[in-house]
Design a protein around this motif. Structure first.
Motif, PDB file in Angstrom:
ATOM      1  N   GLU A 159       0.797  -1.236   0.000  1.00  0.00           N
ATOM      2  CA  GLU A 159       0.000   0.000   0.000  1.00  0.00           C
ATOM      3  C   GLU A 159       0.832   1.290   0.000  1.00  0.00           C
ATOM      4  O   GLU A 159       0.465   2.253  -0.715  1.00  0.00           O
ATOM      5  N   PRO A 160       1.931   1.399   0.748  1.00  0.00           N
ATOM      6  CA  PRO A 160       2.699   2.655   0.720  1.00  0.00           C
ATOM      7  C   PRO A 160       3.296   2.985  -0.651  1.00  0.00           C
ATOM      8  O   PRO A 160       3.729   4.124  -0.877  1.00  0.00           O
ATOM      9  N   PHE A 161       3.308   2.018  -1.582  1.00  0.00           N
ATOM     10  CA  PHE A 161       3.912   2.236  -2.893  1.00  0.00           C
ATOM     11  C   PHE A 161       2.862   2.405  -3.991  1.00  0.00           C
ATOM     12  O   PHE A 161       3.190   2.371  -5.181  1.00  0.00           O
ATOM     13  N   ARG A 165       6.490   4.210  -9.203  1.00  0.00           N
ATOM     14  CA  ARG A 165       7.352   3.429 -10.108  1.00  0.00           C
ATOM     15  C   ARG A 165       8.409   2.765  -9.238  1.00  0.00           C
ATOM     16  O   ARG A 165       9.199   3.437  -8.568  1.00  0.00           O
ATOM     17  N   VAL A 166       8.396   1.432  -9.205  1.00  0.00           N
ATOM     18  CA  VAL A 166       9.246   0.693  -8.285  1.00  0.00           C
ATOM     19  C   VAL A 166      10.105  -0.306  -9.061  1.00  0.00           C
ATOM     20  O   VAL A 166       9.623  -0.985  -9.978  1.00  0.00           O
ATOM     21  N   ILE A 178       7.602 -10.398  -3.844  1.00  0.00           N
ATOM     22  CA  ILE A 178       7.405  -8.981  -3.518  1.00  0.00           C
ATOM     23  C   ILE A 178       7.071  -8.182  -4.776  1.00  0.00           C
ATOM     24  O   ILE A 178       6.169  -7.334  -4.778  1.00  0.00           O
ATOM     25  N   ALA A 179       7.783  -8.446  -5.879  1.00  0.00           N
ATOM     26  CA  ALA A 179       7.535  -7.707  -7.115  1.00  0.00           C
ATOM     27  C   ALA A 179       6.117  -7.946  -7.622  1.00  0.00           C
ATOM     28  O   ALA A 179       5.431  -7.003  -8.053  1.00  0.00           O
ATOM     29  N   ALA A 186       1.325  -0.813  -8.091  1.00  0.00           N
ATOM     30  CA  ALA A 186       2.364   0.081  -8.612  1.00  0.00           C
ATOM     31  C   ALA A 186       2.860  -0.437  -9.960  1.00  0.00           C
ATOM     32  O   ALA A 186       2.536  -1.553 -10.378  1.00  0.00           O
ATOM     33  N   ARG A 187       3.656   0.379 -10.655  1.00  0.00           N
ATOM     34  CA  ARG A 187       4.317  -0.053 -11.895  1.00  0.00           C
ATOM     35  C   ARG A 187       5.689  -0.592 -11.494  1.00  0.00           C
ATOM     36  O   ARG A 187       6.525   0.148 -10.976  1.00  0.00           O
TER      37      ARG A 187
END
Length: 352
Positions: A159-161, A165-166, A178-179, A186-187
């Motif tokens: 949620e924090p992301f 863009r990660v 995790i990805a 997120a992207r």
């Protein structure tokens, strides 16, 4: 000064099974755990972590994992299991006792705790795991990245992301898990030196761990034959391979550089990123052995043969990756290694 038979440093899965095995050898271990609970690093793993091994293959010696045996337990179930195991274990377990140093003493070793107290121990078992020592590889330009950099050890939830863009660096189980989770909000790009290598979670209707046990690969003593662990395989029930195939996350080679907040890719493209997550593994967390001559090599790695120190006769290790076999640092395999080092230490003490 307090005198004890054995000081076991670490009260997670490795320390608990080491204590169990030592008790069976007639020794009285004192387990020193830095955190406030005898569950090791498990309470600090990311929220969605789920075991890749079914409950039937995730038990410690003397206590079956509860519940339906073919399910894949969640992190919190493992925490509850370990704390229950510690409660049933007839051992002196001291939480909130962070060991800061181990030295030679008149009675064997002197073990210093952060509060200033010192224990004299005849033998020591280092079972502090790896979570406290995240591996942060040298990556081009990473030190100058102006966004957020964190290791998987500090990641908890996606949620924090949201909408960011990660870039997740790594190609192992945690990196892929995790990805894929982050890609729901997120992207995300999974950046790795080589493509991800998958292995099916079920083969011919049986979980992979059934076949590892049936073939003997799970317990084969290969640790001493390998200079470095083999390439990690990602255990997958199909969803992670599908997520990568759909580009959520997409996978690229590791970036060639970073310019401020911009990541420079191998194809020449440059794009801004908000965060980089390093899912790049861990190293043995043994800073307290730095003052014990010969215990560690110049790189900080322990010198051992199957868990018994190769240089310090009354020192042993538990829970190292590939300590002796593929399963050495897992719930299903750490007990076998603990039995070996307990027998080794008991025999050593009998000769003194």
């Amino acid at each position: 000064m307090e005198y004890v038979d054995v000081a076991v440093i670490g009260g997670g899965q490795s320390g608990l099974v080491a204590a169990h095995a030592l008790l069976r050898e007639g020794l009285q271990p004192v387990v020193l755990e830095a955190s406030g609970a005898a569950a090791g690093s498990w309470p600090r793993y990311y929220d969605s972590l789920t075991l890749f091994s079914p409950a039937r293959y995730s038990s410690l010696p003397g206590m079956p994992f509860p519940g339906e045996l073919d399910r894949y337990p969640h992190r919190d179930e493992v925490v509850a299991y370990l704390t229950g195991y510690a409660t049933r274990l007839d051992a002196d377990i001291r939480t909130g006792h962070r060991v800061t140093g181990v030295w030679r003493g008149d009675a064997g070793f002197e073990v210093e705790v952060a509060d200033g107290s010192v224990l004299a121990a005849r033998v020591v078992v280092a079972a502090s795991g790896t979570f406290g020592h995240p591996h942060r590889p040298v990556l081009p330009g990473l030190d100058g990245f102006t966004g957020t950099v964190l290791h998987a050890a500090d990641y908890r939830r996606p949620e924090p992301f949201a909408d960011q863009r990660v870039v997740v660096v790594g190609a192992g189980n945690s990196a892929v898990q995790i990805a894929a989770e982050l890609a729901t909000t997120a992207r995300v790009t999974l950046a790795s030196r080589a493509p991800v290598k998958f292995v099916r979670q079920k083969i011919a209707g049986r979980d992979l761990h059934f076949w590892l046990r049936r073939t003997g690969l799970d317990i084969a003593p290969l640790g001493g034959l390998l200079r470095r662990p083999p390439t990690q395989l990602v255990i997958d029930d199909g969803r992670y391979r599908a997520a990568l195939a759909q580009g959520a996350p997409d996978r690229r080679p590791v970036f060639t550089g970073i310019d401020g907040a911009k990541v420079c890719w191998t194809d020449g493209a440059r794009e801004e990123a908000d965060a980089i997550v390093l899912a790049t593994g861990y190293r043995p967390d043994l800073p307290y052995l730095a003052g014990l001559d010969g215990a560690l090599d110049a790189a900080g790695h322990c010198r051992h043969r199957g868990g018994a120190s190769a240089t310090v006769p009354d020192l042993a290790f538990a829970g190292l990756e590939w300590q002796r076999s593929l399963s050495s640092n897992s719930l299903r395999g750490v007990g076998r290694d603990a039995d070996r080092i307990a027998r080794h230490l008991a025999a050593h003490l009998r000769t003194q």
